[in-house]
Motif scaffolding. Sequence first.
Motif, PDB file in Angstrom:
ATOM      1  N   GLU A 216       0.819  -1.214   0.000  1.00  0.00           N
ATOM      2  CA  GLU A 216       0.000   0.000   0.000  1.00  0.00           C
ATOM      3  C   GLU A 216       0.849   1.259   0.000  1.00  0.00           C
ATOM      4  OE1 GLU A 216      -3.273   2.157   2.875  1.00  0.00           O
ATOM      5  OE2 GLU A 216      -3.377  -0.040   2.621  1.00  0.00           O
ATOM      6  N   ARG A 220       0.603   4.172  -2.710  1.00  0.00           N
ATOM      7  CA  ARG A 220       0.293   5.535  -2.255  1.00  0.00           C
ATOM      8  C   ARG A 220       1.284   6.535  -2.854  1.00  0.00           C
ATOM      9  NH1 ARG A 220      -2.545   7.458   2.117  1.00  0.00           N
ATOM     10  NH2 ARG A 220      -2.800   5.341   2.936  1.00  0.00           N
ATOM     11  N   GLU A 246      -6.863   8.946  -1.023  1.00  0.00           N
ATOM     12  CA  GLU A 246      -7.655   8.172  -0.074  1.00  0.00           C
ATOM     13  C   GLU A 246      -8.874   7.547  -0.738  1.00  0.00           C
ATOM     14  OE1 GLU A 246      -6.640   7.261   2.837  1.00  0.00           O
ATOM     15  OE2 GLU A 246      -4.833   8.438   2.424  1.00  0.00           O
ATOM     16  N   VAL A 247      -9.470   8.248  -1.708  1.00  0.00           N
ATOM     17  CA  VAL A 247     -10.617   7.684  -2.426  1.00  0.00           C
ATOM     18  C   VAL A 247     -10.200   6.436  -3.191  1.00  0.00           C
ATOM     19  CG1 VAL A 247     -12.260   8.070  -4.313  1.00  0.00           C
ATOM     20  CG2 VAL A 247     -11.854   9.879  -2.639  1.00  0.00           C
ATOM     21  N   SER A 250      -9.371   3.599  -0.773  1.00  0.00           N
ATOM     22  CA  SER A 250     -10.583   3.041  -0.168  1.00  0.00           C
ATOM     23  C   SER A 250     -11.206   2.016  -1.109  1.00  0.00           C
ATOM     24  CB  SER A 250     -11.593   4.151   0.129  1.00  0.00           C
ATOM     25  OG  SER A 250     -11.094   5.023   1.119  1.00  0.00           O
ATOM     26  N   ASN A 253      -8.980  -1.159  -1.055  1.00  0.00           N
ATOM     27  CA  ASN A 253      -9.057  -1.888   0.217  1.00  0.00           C
ATOM     28  C   ASN A 253     -10.481  -2.236   0.633  1.00  0.00           C
ATOM     29  OD1 ASN A 253      -6.256  -1.897   0.748  1.00  0.00           O
ATOM     30  ND2 ASN A 253      -6.357   0.236   1.430  1.00  0.00           N
ATOM     31  N   ALA A 254     -11.420  -2.171  -0.285  1.00  0.00           N
ATOM     32  CA  ALA A 254     -12.828  -2.404   0.059  1.00  0.00           C
ATOM     33  C   ALA A 254     -13.078  -3.791   0.622  1.00  0.00           C
ATOM     34  CB  ALA A 254     -13.711  -2.166  -1.160  1.00  0.00           C
ATOM     35  N   SER A 257     -10.565  -3.910   4.660  1.00  0.00           N
ATOM     36  CA  SER A 257     -10.725  -3.161   5.901  1.00  0.00           C
ATOM     37  C   SER A 257     -11.757  -3.823   6.797  1.00  0.00           C
ATOM     38  CB  SER A 257     -11.158  -1.713   5.585  1.00  0.00           C
ATOM     39  OG  SER A 257     -12.320  -1.728   4.774  1.00  0.00           O
ATOM     40  N   ARG A 295     -19.926  -1.655  -0.078  1.00  0.00           N
ATOM     41  CA  ARG A 295     -18.923  -0.585   0.050  1.00  0.00           C
ATOM     42  C   ARG A 295     -18.613   0.040  -1.308  1.00  0.00           C
ATOM     43  NH1 ARG A 295     -14.782  -3.709   4.141  1.00  0.00           N
ATOM     44  NH2 ARG A 295     -15.945  -3.300   6.063  1.00  0.00           N
ATOM     45  N   LEU A 299     -18.940   3.927  -2.612  1.00  0.00           N
ATOM     46  CA  LEU A 299     -17.804   4.689  -3.139  1.00  0.00           C
ATOM     47  C   LEU A 299     -18.109   5.371  -4.470  1.00  0.00           C
ATOM     48  CD1 LEU A 299     -14.797   2.280  -2.386  1.00  0.00           C
ATOM     49  CD2 LEU A 299     -15.105   4.588  -1.483  1.00  0.00           C
TER      50      LEU A 299
END
Length: 529
Positions: A216, A220, A246-247, A250, A253-254, A257, A295, A299
Amino acid sequence: MAKDKKNRRPRAETPKGFRDYFGADVTERKAMLDTIAEVYHRYGYDPLETSAVETLEALGKYLPDVDRPHAGVFAWQEEEDGDWLALRYDLTAPLARVAAQFRNDLPFPYRRYAMGPVWRNEKPGPGRFRQFYQCDADTVGSASVAADAEICAMLADTLEAVGIPRGDYIVRVNNRKVLNGVMEVAGILDPADSDKFEHERGIVLRAIDKLDRLGEDGVRALLGEGRTDESGDFTEGAGLSGDQVEVVLSFVNACKSPVTESEDSAECEDCPEAGSWGSLEGTSSNPSQGLVLQRLKQLVVGSAVGNEGVTELMAIADLLAAQGYGPDRIVIDPSVVRGLGYYTGPVYEAELTFEITDEKGRPRQFGSVAGGGRYDDLVKRFTGQEVPATGVSIGVDRLLAALRAKGRAGGTMQGPVIVTVMDRDRMADYQAMVGELRAAGIRAEVYLGNPKNFGNQLKYADRRNSPVAIIQGSDEAERGVVQIKDLVLGAKIAESASLEEWKAQPAQFEAARGDLVAEVRRLLTRDGG
């Protein structure tokens, strides 16, 4: 007068990034391809062979390296007409050309499978070659996600057929439309201008595709300002803001998390029901497929294409559940994006989940062996009309490497029965023996080297991994018999036999000439040959 330089001898070496395949490598690959073909055939797919060479125009600019669109292929320009030709980099682009060229002759939807080598002009590395085998299956002419679900089911069946048991693999499914919806929400995709932010989206796509390798933090960095690797090389980033990063993360990683209390109690009226793809409660480390879809839906709120993608994933989940393919074999995973640029909808990837040891002795998972997806625009390049298509490609060499890592392949190939030569002038008799063996379906050959040293003939048989050697000198010929040497038993005896046992030669016996085929078959049947 200067002396003419002697002609330099060519170096006997394989070109960089290529390899040679010998005996067992070739036979194991053929056996695997035959097994895969049986599964594809059972699903109704027909075989297709296309040329290894295509026009560069037909191949298109779809390799992952968007900055050098044609640098990844081996290409050359024809002197006569100036056309550029190239070795195919996959088996999908040639299929698009075939579907357009023969659209009036083929039955649509057209189901085809293809197997063969492809070439990519990329930097080689450990286990990464410039020529490798692929095994594809595609459906052209169907817009239904039932075609995508069927491909995923067939991929699972194929892995099990070649020897990868359930629990050692997982097929991961995502949808490019969902990713496009996420990028629309993040502000890097404008539905009114598809070219806007194209460069940034390309970097995002490649960054997510490297998640398993960079982790990650590495992704990033690539989504932001860029990343410097261990060698000091810098890779340009997409330049996204912190909120945009971050979007995207997210989305990735749906399915990883933890489940929150609000999500646990929330309802997703369109998501697969409990009992199809698992309980909606899930666990803190493995949310259920229903919650993953929920999720994703959250999004992409406000994005029409994103919602369309989630709806397609829901339909695929339902179709697979109806056929008995649950999350123990096939799962929704947003981290799957696939590197090629021509995918337009569902994408999928088969990953082997067991551990192997790398070159430095460190444990790691084997990784991906197959992937594919929907590419509705590829045929349209030729016809101007949209022709929906979806398909999967299996990396045969990687799959073979996986079987070898699990001890299910990589054994030595059994050689032929060797008919030795004791008398040069009786070659016709030896050829008659080998002819009878071959006529009976037994692999056999006459020793064609220098027969002067009989020991060398047996050494040759050992190097060929031969199970049996046939011996007949003039004395045996007069008595109408042959000596049959059981090389498999002889090798076992040699490991632990005493001198007296060795001299007794229990691995060699005499048989009537007329019983040659029957006796050899008996030995081979015992050895599984």
